[in-house]
Scaffold this motif. Structure first.
Motif, PDB file in Angstrom:
ATOM      1  N   PRO A   1       0.641  -1.179   0.315  1.00 43.91           N
ATOM      2  CA  PRO A   1       0.089   0.087  -0.310  1.00 43.91           C
ATOM      3  C   PRO A   1       0.883   0.897  -0.194  1.00 43.91           C
ATOM      4  O   PRO A   1       1.595   1.200   0.575  1.00 43.91           O
ATOM      5  N   ARG A   2       0.497   2.131  -0.705  1.00 45.61           N
ATOM      6  CA  ARG A   2       1.203   3.384  -0.993  1.00 45.61           C
ATOM      7  C   ARG A   2       1.827   4.225   0.406  1.00 45.61           C
ATOM      8  O   ARG A   2       2.734   4.657   0.099  1.00 45.61           O
ATOM      9  N   GLU A   3       0.506   3.823   1.404  1.00 50.07           N
ATOM     10  CA  GLU A   3       1.216   4.729   2.196  1.00 50.07           C
ATOM     11  C   GLU A   3       1.862   4.084   3.488  1.00 50.07           C
ATOM     12  O   GLU A   3       2.140   4.468   4.736  1.00 50.07           O
ATOM     13  N   ARG A   4       2.467   2.737   2.967  1.00 49.66           N
ATOM     14  CA  ARG A   4       3.178   2.617   3.565  1.00 49.66           C
ATOM     15  C   ARG A   4       4.728   2.121   3.513  1.00 49.66           C
ATOM     16  O   ARG A   4       5.301   1.610   4.091  1.00 49.66           O
ATOM     17  N   VAL A   5       4.835   3.377   2.324  1.00 50.11           N
ATOM     18  CA  VAL A   5       6.227   2.948   1.528  1.00 50.11           C
ATOM     19  C   VAL A   5       7.142   4.647   1.991  1.00 50.11           C
ATOM     20  O   VAL A   5       5.840   5.158   1.834  1.00 50.11           O
ATOM     21  N   LEU A   6       7.907   4.659   2.472  1.00 50.17           N
ATOM     22  CA  LEU A   6       9.094   5.153   2.509  1.00 50.17           C
ATOM     23  C   LEU A   6      10.268   4.962   1.842  1.00 50.17           C
ATOM     24  O   LEU A   6      10.822   4.219   2.249  1.00 50.17           O
ATOM     25  N   VAL A   7      10.765   6.023   0.638  1.00 51.14           N
ATOM     26  CA  VAL A   7      11.631   5.664  -0.650  1.00 51.14           C
ATOM     27  C   VAL A   7      12.773   6.489   0.470  1.00 51.14           C
ATOM     28  O   VAL A   7      12.597   7.644   0.139  1.00 51.14           O
ATOM     29  N   ILE A   8      14.194   6.333   0.575  1.00 48.74           N
ATOM     30  CA  ILE A   8      15.211   7.463   0.269  1.00 48.74           C
ATOM     31  C   ILE A   8      16.090   7.428  -0.916  1.00 48.74           C
ATOM     32  O   ILE A   8      16.649   5.612  -1.065  1.00 48.74           O
ATOM     33  N   ALA A   9      16.176   8.456  -1.242  1.00 47.75           N
ATOM     34  CA  ALA A   9      17.015   7.944  -2.905  1.00 47.75           C
ATOM     35  C   ALA A   9      17.991   9.337  -3.127  1.00 47.75           C
ATOM     36  O   ALA A   9      17.459  10.141  -2.938  1.00 47.75           O
ATOM     37  N   GLY A  10      18.978   8.579  -3.559  1.00 46.68           N
ATOM     38  CA  GLY A  10      20.485   9.299  -4.276  1.00 46.68           C
ATOM     39  C   GLY A  10      20.109  10.426  -4.955  1.00 46.68           C
ATOM     40  O   GLY A  10      18.734   9.415  -6.408  1.00 46.68           O
ATOM     41  N   GLY A  11      21.122  11.195  -5.326  1.00 46.09           N
ATOM     42  CA  GLY A  11      20.663  12.388  -6.413  1.00 46.09           C
ATOM     43  C   GLY A  11      19.735  13.236  -6.538  1.00 46.09           C
ATOM     44  O   GLY A  11      19.298  13.723  -8.096  1.00 46.09           O
ATOM     45  N   THR A  12      20.116  14.205  -5.850  1.00 42.69           N
ATOM     46  CA  THR A  12      19.120  15.311  -5.753  1.00 42.69           C
ATOM     47  C   THR A  12      19.830  16.555  -6.219  1.00 42.69           C
ATOM     48  O   THR A  12      19.405  17.359  -6.787  1.00 42.69           O
ATOM     49  N   GLN A  13      20.657  16.434  -7.187  1.00 43.54           N
ATOM     50  CA  GLN A  13      21.826  16.411  -7.967  1.00 43.54           C
ATOM     51  C   GLN A  13      21.416  16.561  -9.494  1.00 43.54           C
ATOM     52  O   GLN A  13      22.444  16.827  -9.840  1.00 43.54           O
ATOM     53  N   ALA A  14      20.442  15.977  -9.536  1.00 45.55           N
ATOM     54  CA  ALA A  14      19.881  15.503 -10.693  1.00 45.55           C
ATOM     55  C   ALA A  14      21.036  14.521 -11.368  1.00 45.55           C
ATOM     56  O   ALA A  14      21.172  14.611 -13.067  1.00 45.55           O
ATOM     57  N   GLU A  15      22.473  14.134 -10.606  1.00 42.50           N
ATOM     58  CA  GLU A  15      23.194  13.161 -11.381  1.00 42.50           C
ATOM     59  C   GLU A  15      22.694  11.871 -12.618  1.00 42.50           C
ATOM     60  O   GLU A  15      21.194  11.086 -12.168  1.00 42.50           O
ATOM     61  N   ARG A  16      23.327  12.245 -13.424  1.00 38.30           N
ATOM     62  CA  ARG A  16      22.089  10.919 -14.436  1.00 38.30           C
ATOM     63  C   ARG A  16      22.705   9.682 -13.865  1.00 38.30           C
ATOM     64  O   ARG A  16      23.105   9.073 -13.455  1.00 38.30           O
ATOM     65  N   GLY A  17      21.270   9.111 -14.076  1.00 42.91           N
ATOM     66  CA  GLY A  17      21.459   7.591 -13.719  1.00 42.91           C
ATOM     67  C   GLY A  17      20.910   7.061 -12.392  1.00 42.91           C
ATOM     68  O   GLY A  17      20.839   6.132 -12.015  1.00 42.91           O
TER      69      GLY A  17
END
Length: 171
Positions: free
Chosen positions: A101-117
């Motif tokens: 369920p969408r309300e049960r997910v927390l994603v930590i993602a790298g790439g805040t400087q728009a790094e390619r890939g």
């Protein structure tokens, strides 16, 4: 560089920077009020914030997805030195999160400087192999733009908004 002198990105920005405690409190409020998935884009090397986001996931009943090689490497290093004491079922693979369920997910993602890939760039472009940002998902860019990356980050922000993200950025 001389001893006792340091340099910092945005050191010439006027005003006072928020403390890490203040930033984490603001992040917690954004995560707690989100009705769907939450994606937090951050610098993977910010150990305090990474640990705090894991604690926020636990408090809000969300499972944590570590998206990106650097984010995973830093989390493992923190675990190795005893800084991360997350329950074994807190972190889930993107494939597991995609079916939750969408309300049960927390994603930590790298790439805040728009790094390619990077994880965040692939999410914004809609090319991530497992996860996607849907209308109403909250995306928090928990970093400031490094001077010189303005155009690429603006393009990233525009792509996130086209996906229907509820976007939260620093002002």
């Amino acid at each position: 560089m001389s001893p006792g002198i340091s340099a910092s990105t945005n050191v010439d920005s006027p005003g006072r920077s928020a403390s890490e405690t203040e930033v984490c409190a603001a992040l917690a409020a954004q995560i707690e009020s989100a009705k769907a998935r939450v994606f937090v884009g951050m610098f993977a090397s910010n150990a305090h914030r990474l640990v705090a986001l894991g604690e926020m996931a636990q408090r809000t009943g969300r499972r944590l997805v570590l998206l990106g090689r650097s984010v995973g490497n830093h989390a493992r290093a923190l675990q190795g030195v005893g800084r991360v004491k997350w329950p074994s079922d807190l972190v889930v693979a993107p494939e597991v999160a995609a079916a939750m369920p969408r309300e049960r997910v927390l994603v930590i993602a790298g790439g805040t400087q728009a790094e390619r890939g990077s994880g965040l760039s692939r999410l914004a472009e809609g090319t991530h192999q497992t996860l996607r940002i849907d209308e109403g998902d909250r995306v928090i860019l928990s970093s400031r733009v490094i001077p010189g990356n303005d155009r690429a980050v603006s393009d990233l922000v525009a792509a996130l908004l086209r996906r229907g993200a509820d976007l939260v950025t620093w002002t």
